[in-house]
Design a protein around this motif. Structure first.
Motif, short mmCIF file in Angstrom:
data_model
loop_
_atom_site.label_atom_id
_atom_site.label_comp_id
_atom_site.label_asym_id
_atom_site.label_seq_id
_atom_site.Cartn_x
_atom_site.Cartn_y
_atom_site.Cartn_z
N PRO A 41 0.82 -1.21 0.00
CA PRO A 41 0.00 0.00 0.00
C PRO A 41 0.86 1.26 0.00
O PRO A 41 0.95 1.99 1.00
N GLY A 42 1.50 1.51 -1.14
CA GLY A 42 2.35 2.68 -1.28
C GLY A 42 2.16 3.33 -2.64
O GLY A 42 1.48 2.78 -3.51
N ALA A 43 2.76 4.50 -2.83
CA ALA A 43 2.54 5.28 -4.04
C ALA A 43 2.97 4.55 -5.31
O ALA A 43 2.31 4.67 -6.35
N THR A 44 4.07 3.81 -5.25
CA THR A 44 4.55 3.12 -6.45
C THR A 44 3.54 2.08 -6.94
O THR A 44 3.24 2.00 -8.14
N ASN A 45 3.01 1.29 -6.02
CA ASN A 45 2.03 0.28 -6.41
C ASN A 45 0.72 0.93 -6.84
O ASN A 45 0.04 0.44 -7.75
N VAL A 46 0.36 2.04 -6.22
CA VAL A 46 -0.84 2.78 -6.62
C VAL A 46 -0.68 3.28 -8.05
O VAL A 46 -1.63 3.25 -8.84
N TYR A 47 0.53 3.72 -8.39
CA TYR A 47 0.80 4.16 -9.76
C TYR A 47 0.52 3.04 -10.76
O TYR A 47 -0.08 3.25 -11.81
N ASP A 62 0.93 10.86 2.16
CA ASP A 62 1.89 10.11 2.97
C ASP A 62 3.01 11.01 3.48
O ASP A 62 3.47 10.87 4.62
N ALA A 63 3.46 11.94 2.63
CA ALA A 63 4.49 12.89 3.05
C ALA A 63 3.95 13.83 4.13
O ALA A 63 4.64 14.13 5.11
N LEU A 64 2.72 14.27 3.97
CA LEU A 64 2.10 15.16 4.96
C LEU A 64 1.94 14.48 6.32
O LEU A 64 2.03 15.13 7.36
N LYS A 65 1.71 13.15 6.29
CA LYS A 65 1.59 12.41 7.56
C LYS A 65 2.86 12.54 8.39
O LYS A 65 2.81 12.52 9.62
N GLY A 66 3.99 12.63 7.71
CA GLY A 66 5.24 12.80 8.42
C GLY A 66 5.54 14.25 8.74
O GLY A 66 6.02 14.58 9.83
N GLY A 104 1.40 -2.32 6.73
CA GLY A 104 1.34 -1.09 5.96
C GLY A 104 2.38 -1.01 4.86
O GLY A 104 2.90 -2.02 4.39
N GLY A 105 2.69 0.22 4.47
CA GLY A 105 3.64 0.46 3.40
C GLY A 105 5.08 0.45 3.90
O GLY A 105 5.36 0.01 5.02
N LYS A 106 5.98 0.98 3.08
CA LYS A 106 7.41 0.90 3.41
C LYS A 106 7.97 2.20 3.98
O LYS A 106 9.11 2.25 4.38
N GLY A 107 7.16 3.26 3.98
CA GLY A 107 7.50 4.45 4.74
C GLY A 107 8.39 5.48 4.09
O GLY A 107 8.79 6.45 4.75
N VAL A 108 8.71 5.36 2.82
CA VAL A 108 9.65 6.29 2.19
C VAL A 108 9.07 7.71 2.13
O VAL A 108 9.72 8.67 2.55
N ALA A 109 7.86 7.84 1.59
CA ALA A 109 7.26 9.17 1.46
C ALA A 109 7.03 9.81 2.83
O ALA A 109 7.26 11.01 3.02
N THR A 110 6.59 9.02 3.79
CA THR A 110 6.35 9.54 5.14
C THR A 110 7.66 9.99 5.79
O THR A 110 7.71 11.02 6.47
N ALA A 111 8.74 9.25 5.55
CA ALA A 111 10.05 9.63 6.08
C ALA A 111 10.53 10.94 5.46
O ALA A 111 11.04 11.83 6.16
N VAL A 136 17.68 7.32 -14.06
CA VAL A 136 18.70 6.49 -14.70
C VAL A 136 18.29 5.01 -14.73
O VAL A 136 18.44 4.33 -15.75
N SER A 137 17.76 4.52 -13.60
CA SER A 137 17.49 3.08 -13.47
C SER A 137 16.06 2.68 -13.77
O SER A 137 15.79 1.54 -14.15
N ARG A 138 15.14 3.61 -13.57
CA ARG A 138 13.70 3.36 -13.68
C ARG A 138 13.23 2.32 -12.68
O ARG A 138 12.22 1.66 -12.88
N ILE A 139 13.95 2.19 -11.57
CA ILE A 139 13.59 1.24 -10.52
C ILE A 139 13.31 2.03 -9.24
O ILE A 139 14.25 2.58 -8.63
N SER A 140 12.07 2.07 -8.83
CA SER A 140 11.67 2.88 -7.67
C SER A 140 12.35 2.44 -6.39
O SER A 140 12.81 3.27 -5.59
N SER A 141 12.43 1.13 -6.17
CA SER A 141 13.02 0.63 -4.92
C SER A 141 14.51 0.97 -4.83
O SER A 141 15.02 1.27 -3.76
N LEU A 142 15.22 0.92 -5.97
CA LEU A 142 16.64 1.28 -5.98
C LEU A 142 16.82 2.75 -5.62
O LEU A 142 17.72 3.11 -4.84
N ALA A 143 15.95 3.59 -6.18
CA ALA A 143 16.00 5.02 -5.87
C ALA A 143 15.76 5.25 -4.38
O ALA A 143 16.43 6.08 -3.74
N ALA A 144 14.83 4.50 -3.81
CA ALA A 144 14.53 4.63 -2.38
C ALA A 144 15.70 4.17 -1.53
O ALA A 144 16.08 4.85 -0.56
N VAL A 145 16.30 3.05 -1.88
CA VAL A 145 17.42 2.49 -1.10
C VAL A 145 18.62 3.44 -1.12
O VAL A 145 19.25 3.70 -0.08
#
Length: 197
Positions: A41-47, A62-66, A104-111, A136-145
């Protein structure tokens, strides 16, 4: 005054526990995001499931929650240690929401939202890092990490007093990305480039 920090910490957790991904996806598609796509339940999967507009709304909320509880904490003069606890609590609410059986989600936007009131330059660096890596990568999780890995360094540059709490927060979120990390190592992680071919 002793009850004020407790109020903020609990309030941040409860606000973080409200899943915009579940609500927004149901409004847009009448589907449960937890049973669609990756199930996260996060923005990437919603996309992937509901499109750009829905994903943008989810990311913003999610960002506003933080951001909201931490910003209000600044206004009420909470100490840095308490503000750190408020930020972490908001993210824990998103990751382990009491309203959704602690799944829940993974917390990136909230962080990112929680870090924003600490220093705008820090947030700009994080968003820039995420954007560049994703472009560059088109991989959301890599960008987050990569962004999470750099966050403590950026924090040390802009606001050294918050380095340890930000490091703790990033470690928590990185643990939530364990399956993504394994997929990245195995070159099996989902790419937006591949989906669009």
């Amino acid at each position: 005054m002793t009850s004020l920090p407790v109020f903020f910490i609990i309030g941040a957790y409860l606000l973080g526990s409200v899943s915009s991904a579940i609500v927004v996806t149901r409004v847009f598609t009448r589907q449960d995001i937890r049973t669609q796509g990756s199930g996260n339940p996060g923005a990437t999967n919603v996309y992937r499931v509901a499109g750009k507009k829905a994903a943008a709304i989810v990311f913003l909320f999610d960002a506003l929650k933080g951001a909201l509880p931490v910003y209000l904490g600044f206004l009420y003069g909470l100490e840095p240690l308490v503000l750190s606890a408020v930020a972490i609590s908001a993210c824990l609410g998103h990751i382990f929401p009491i309203f959704y059986k602690f799944k829940g989600g993974k917390g990136v936007a909230t962080a990112i939202g929680a870090i924003f009131p600490i220093h705008w330059g820090l947030t700009l660096c994080l968003l820039s890092t995420w954007t560049i890596v994703f472009f560059v990568s088109r991989i959301s999780s890599l960008a987050a990490v990569v962004s999470l890995t750099m966050a403590p360094i950026y924090t040390y540059i802009f606001k050294p007093d918050f380095t340890l709490p930000v490091l703790l927060l990033c470690l928590i979120i990185l643990l939530k990305h364990k399956s993504n990390l394994i997929s990245l190592v195995r070159h099996q992680e989902s790419s937006f480039r591949k989906r669009n071919k």
